[in-house]
Write a protein that holds these residues in place. Structure first.
Motif, PDB file in Angstrom:
ATOM      1  N   GLU A 141       8.020 -12.049  -9.476  1.00  0.00           N
ATOM      2  CA  GLU A 141       6.663 -12.352  -9.025  1.00  0.00           C
ATOM      3  C   GLU A 141       6.189 -11.172  -8.208  1.00  0.00           C
ATOM      4  N   CYS A 142       4.925 -10.775  -8.397  1.00  0.00           N
ATOM      5  CA  CYS A 142       4.377  -9.657  -7.630  1.00  0.00           C
ATOM      6  C   CYS A 142       3.237 -10.165  -6.748  1.00  0.00           C
ATOM      7  N   ARG A 143       3.324  -9.888  -5.451  1.00  0.00           N
ATOM      8  CA  ARG A 143       2.261 -10.281  -4.514  1.00  0.00           C
ATOM      9  C   ARG A 143       1.695  -9.049  -3.826  1.00  0.00           C
ATOM     10  N   GLU A 144       0.385  -8.857  -3.946  1.00  0.00           N
ATOM     11  CA  GLU A 144      -0.260  -7.739  -3.234  1.00  0.00           C
ATOM     12  C   GLU A 144      -0.583  -8.199  -1.822  1.00  0.00           C
ATOM     13  N   LEU A 145       0.275  -7.842  -0.882  1.00  0.00           N
ATOM     14  CA  LEU A 145       0.181  -8.376   0.473  1.00  0.00           C
ATOM     15  C   LEU A 145      -0.798  -7.558   1.319  1.00  0.00           C
ATOM     16  N   LEU A 146      -0.660  -6.237   1.291  1.00  0.00           N
ATOM     17  CA  LEU A 146      -1.500  -5.346   2.099  1.00  0.00           C
ATOM     18  C   LEU A 146      -1.898  -4.139   1.255  1.00  0.00           C
ATOM     19  N   HIS A 147      -2.943  -3.456   1.668  1.00  0.00           N
ATOM     20  CA  HIS A 147      -3.366  -2.219   0.993  1.00  0.00           C
ATOM     21  C   HIS A 147      -3.563  -1.143   2.047  1.00  0.00           C
ATOM     22  N   LYS A 148      -2.481  -0.740   2.710  1.00  0.00           N
ATOM     23  CA  LYS A 148      -2.611   0.153   3.859  1.00  0.00           C
ATOM     24  C   LYS A 148      -1.735   1.389   3.734  1.00  0.00           C
ATOM     25  N   ASP A 149      -2.259   2.473   4.262  1.00  0.00           N
ATOM     26  CA  ASP A 149      -1.441   3.631   4.562  1.00  0.00           C
ATOM     27  C   ASP A 149      -0.415   3.175   5.587  1.00  0.00           C
ATOM     28  N   SER A 150       0.841   3.589   5.455  1.00  0.00           N
ATOM     29  CA  SER A 150       1.848   3.018   6.347  1.00  0.00           C
ATOM     30  C   SER A 150       1.671   3.496   7.788  1.00  0.00           C
ATOM     31  N   LEU A 151       0.924   4.568   7.987  1.00  0.00           N
ATOM     32  CA  LEU A 151       0.617   4.994   9.367  1.00  0.00           C
ATOM     33  C   LEU A 151      -0.321   3.999  10.051  1.00  0.00           C
TER      34      LEU A 151
ATOM     35  N   ASP B 104     -12.418  11.488  -1.689  1.00  0.00           N
ATOM     36  CA  ASP B 104     -11.341  11.083  -0.798  1.00  0.00           C
ATOM     37  C   ASP B 104     -10.380  10.187  -1.578  1.00  0.00           C
ATOM     38  N   TYR B 105      -9.136  10.168  -1.121  1.00  0.00           N
ATOM     39  CA  TYR B 105      -8.199   9.219  -1.701  1.00  0.00           C
ATOM     40  C   TYR B 105      -8.300   7.935  -0.890  1.00  0.00           C
ATOM     41  N   GLN B 106      -8.028   6.832  -1.510  1.00  0.00           N
ATOM     42  CA  GLN B 106      -7.916   5.557  -0.805  1.00  0.00           C
ATOM     43  C   GLN B 106      -6.874   4.722  -1.513  1.00  0.00           C
ATOM     44  N   ILE B 107      -6.381   3.730  -0.827  1.00  0.00           N
ATOM     45  CA  ILE B 107      -5.397   2.861  -1.460  1.00  0.00           C
ATOM     46  C   ILE B 107      -6.130   1.841  -2.310  1.00  0.00           C
TER      47      ILE B 107
ATOM     48  N   GLY C  64       0.829  -1.214   0.000  1.00  0.00           N
ATOM     49  CA  GLY C  64       0.000   0.000   0.000  1.00  0.00           C
ATOM     50  C   GLY C  64       0.854   1.251   0.000  1.00  0.00           C
ATOM     51  N   GLY C  65       0.374   2.304   0.627  1.00  0.00           N
ATOM     52  CA  GLY C  65       1.113   3.567   0.670  1.00  0.00           C
ATOM     53  C   GLY C  65       0.701   4.496  -0.453  1.00  0.00           C
ATOM     54  N   THR C  66       1.274   5.686  -0.423  1.00  0.00           N
ATOM     55  CA  THR C  66       0.935   6.728  -1.391  1.00  0.00           C
ATOM     56  C   THR C  66       1.106   6.252  -2.834  1.00  0.00           C
ATOM     57  N   ILE C  67       2.105   5.423  -3.086  1.00  0.00           N
ATOM     58  CA  ILE C  67       2.366   4.954  -4.456  1.00  0.00           C
ATOM     59  C   ILE C  67       1.100   4.371  -5.083  1.00  0.00           C
ATOM     60  N   ASP C  68       0.251   3.753  -4.282  1.00  0.00           N
ATOM     61  CA  ASP C  68      -0.943   3.086  -4.805  1.00  0.00           C
ATOM     62  C   ASP C  68      -2.222   3.876  -4.576  1.00  0.00           C
ATOM     63  N   LYS C  69      -2.083   5.155  -4.197  1.00  0.00           N
ATOM     64  CA  LYS C  69      -3.301   5.905  -3.897  1.00  0.00           C
ATOM     65  C   LYS C  69      -4.053   6.316  -5.151  1.00  0.00           C
TER      66      LYS C  69
ATOM     67  N   GLY D 231      21.079 -13.536   4.164  1.00  0.00           N
ATOM     68  CA  GLY D 231      21.231 -14.037   2.805  1.00  0.00           C
ATOM     69  C   GLY D 231      20.270 -13.452   1.790  1.00  0.00           C
ATOM     70  N   LYS D 232      19.571 -12.377   2.146  1.00  0.00           N
ATOM     71  CA  LYS D 232      18.627 -11.788   1.200  1.00  0.00           C
ATOM     72  C   LYS D 232      18.865 -10.285   1.072  1.00  0.00           C
ATOM     73  N   THR D 233      18.724  -9.797  -0.161  1.00  0.00           N
ATOM     74  CA  THR D 233      18.775  -8.360  -0.407  1.00  0.00           C
ATOM     75  C   THR D 233      17.344  -7.855  -0.470  1.00  0.00           C
ATOM     76  N   VAL D 234      16.977  -6.997   0.466  1.00  0.00           N
ATOM     77  CA  VAL D 234      15.600  -6.503   0.574  1.00  0.00           C
ATOM     78  C   VAL D 234      15.625  -4.986   0.403  1.00  0.00           C
ATOM     79  N   VAL D 235      14.856  -4.466  -0.573  1.00  0.00           N
ATOM     80  CA  VAL D 235      14.854  -3.027  -0.828  1.00  0.00           C
ATOM     81  C   VAL D 235      13.443  -2.487  -0.701  1.00  0.00           C
ATOM     82  N   LEU D 236      13.256  -1.566   0.228  1.00  0.00           N
ATOM     83  CA  LEU D 236      11.949  -0.904   0.366  1.00  0.00           C
ATOM     84  C   LEU D 236      11.934   0.374  -0.468  1.00  0.00           C
ATOM     85  N   THR D 237      10.796   0.636  -1.099  1.00  0.00           N
ATOM     86  CA  THR D 237      10.623   1.896  -1.811  1.00  0.00           C
ATOM     87  C   THR D 237       9.153   2.276  -1.776  1.00  0.00           C
ATOM     88  N   GLY D 238       8.846   3.444  -2.309  1.00  0.00           N
ATOM     89  CA  GLY D 238       7.474   3.934  -2.329  1.00  0.00           C
ATOM     90  C   GLY D 238       7.442   5.185  -3.167  1.00  0.00           C
ATOM     91  N   ALA D 239       6.536   6.082  -2.859  1.00  0.00           N
ATOM     92  CA  ALA D 239       6.471   7.311  -3.640  1.00  0.00           C
ATOM     93  C   ALA D 239       5.917   8.439  -2.790  1.00  0.00           C
TER      94      ALA D 239
END
Lengths: 167, 167, 167, 167
Positions: free
Chosen positions: B50-60, B28-31, B15-20, B103-111
């Motif tokens: 592979e893309c998995r839509e795990l959650l649809h939440k504002d990060s707050l 109103d905006y929503q995710i 989720g987050g602004t990227i998907d608003k 053993g994993k490279t994990v990169v968080l991003t958003g907008a």
């Protein structure tokens, strides 16, 4: 451990589809002033960088002298992180011309659709190159089609219009 | 030497602004459904992912349980290259919750502006994350504002609305 | 016979979804400086016009006093061709408040998705209004969903989020 | 009194810059499948219309036979409201070829920048044409640069790349 750098990035623009504009005058596409600075502004880049518009050429029109100019710029610049935007048709050739430059991470990228289009790979590709320039060890890379390729192990498949890695 | 990988990338969207999206119904905006798959298609990504839509939440609105869910997904998945799209307000908190996964490279991003906007940092940021996930050594990273940050050495400056690296 | 006019157009902006911007600060959409001048520039409008930013309100927040202000501006201005950009929820109410102004063609329009979105009806709607203001006989109109409606014979169907003409 | 119509609109596409796509294959632009249906969908048009892709030509390549074909379509169709998308270079010539068709409102439009561009006049122009087709009395019109021109009293100024009305 996550290792990152705050070192500034040099962005050299050389033309290519990424910078193509449509000119009604001639009913033709031509390479315009680079759109790359605007892409970086839209991406809200606060990382230190310098952008130099070196050439405005379709990559099919790049000569050996042009490639020597690009290589000379990379070699002479004070930066160890370099992004080069470039036409896709001869990107791998320029990657070869940059081989052997020591101690610098150089990432070539471009776009298959002009950055001025609604639907373009330009921003994503530039983001890939910008990140790879910061994170990858010294060497020459090509960032296209969602992959960071080693610069000497990739070809552009002209039929399918995409970059393919060599084994 | 240029070292790259052809290993596939897992993209988790939370989720987050990227998907608003903007909904006139409620003014109103929503995710919404994630826009990330469309960004990857527009970028002509041919790299395996592979893309998995795990959650649809504002990060707050993310809870500890949500963060445990995200961490569990990263730990359990067969992938060693992971991109997580995430709201910006608590991105650094989730980065901390992911520390210690080996053993994993994990990169968080958003907008900072919705991907559905004309002028957005979404594509560039996703490109950065996609490249960093391939190229960076194992660890947790945040790719925002043109920088690949170590996940534990970055804060979001709420006043200036940008990510700033810690020394 | 084709009858057209070179008379200038007054564009009054009052807010509404068409001008909504996303603010990360508050994680909220708010009405920003009007995007309408930029839409007219992008459309390469050379027809004479003046643009006045009168209000910056969601149309649900417009008061009777606001509507009197809008009507007074239309009545007092020297123009006989007027376009009003407006939120969609109470557009028909403002149309009613403008009834009875003699000798002027007044066209209300707006957007169901913000003009700053990649996919928005803003430009098309503004184009419709701009043309109708030039071509239609004096009266009040609403230009939305591809139709130029008489201002007193249209409702917004809240469920389907579209304007529907009355018989 | 506000006079409007619910009569359906025929949209004929003939090519031109509005429909230009960039093809990496040939490093060249070409006229692609019309983008007009997508513009109408994005504009959330619910007004009844039919769209026919008649030609896919640069307007400099249109022949007398092509113009006779366009005129025949307009004459024979059951619609009295017609929008024609067309290249800008010979739009006024086609307007002349359509003169004398009785009882129909015909509006030509196009774009100076391709509809696939981020910054284009395509949506606005199409909106103008769609509205003028509904509101204007029978006759032939050109809707460009923010003006609804009488089809026989307008020229394209090739130097400034804009349409200019004749007195």
């Amino acid at each position: 451990m996550a290792q990152t750098t705050a070192e500034p990035v040099l962005v050299l623009t050389t033309g290519g589809t990424i910078d193509k504009q449509y000119f009604d005058a001639t009913s033709d596409y031509q390479i315009a002033d680079s759109f790359v600075p605007r892409l970086l502004a839209t991406a809200r880049v606060t990382h230190a960088f310098e952008c130099r518009e070196l050439l405005h050429k379709d990559s099919l029109d790049l000569t050996d002298a042009d490639r020597q100019l690009i290589a000379a710029q990379v070699r002479a610049c004070g930066y160890s992180r370099v992004v080069i935007t470039h036409g896709t048709d001869t990107m791998t050739q320029t990657a070869k011309a940059l081989a052997g430059i020591e101690g610098k991470t150089v990432v070539l990228t471009g776009a298959l659709a002009p950055a001025r289009f609604n639907e373009t790979d330009a921003s994503f590709n530039l983001g890939m190159a910008f990140a790879a320039a910061q994170v990858a060890p010294p060497g020459v890379y090509i960032a296209m089609n969602g992959t960071v390729f080693a610069g000497d192990r990739v070809v552009k498949d002209a039929t399918r219009k995409q970059f393919v890695g060599l084994p």
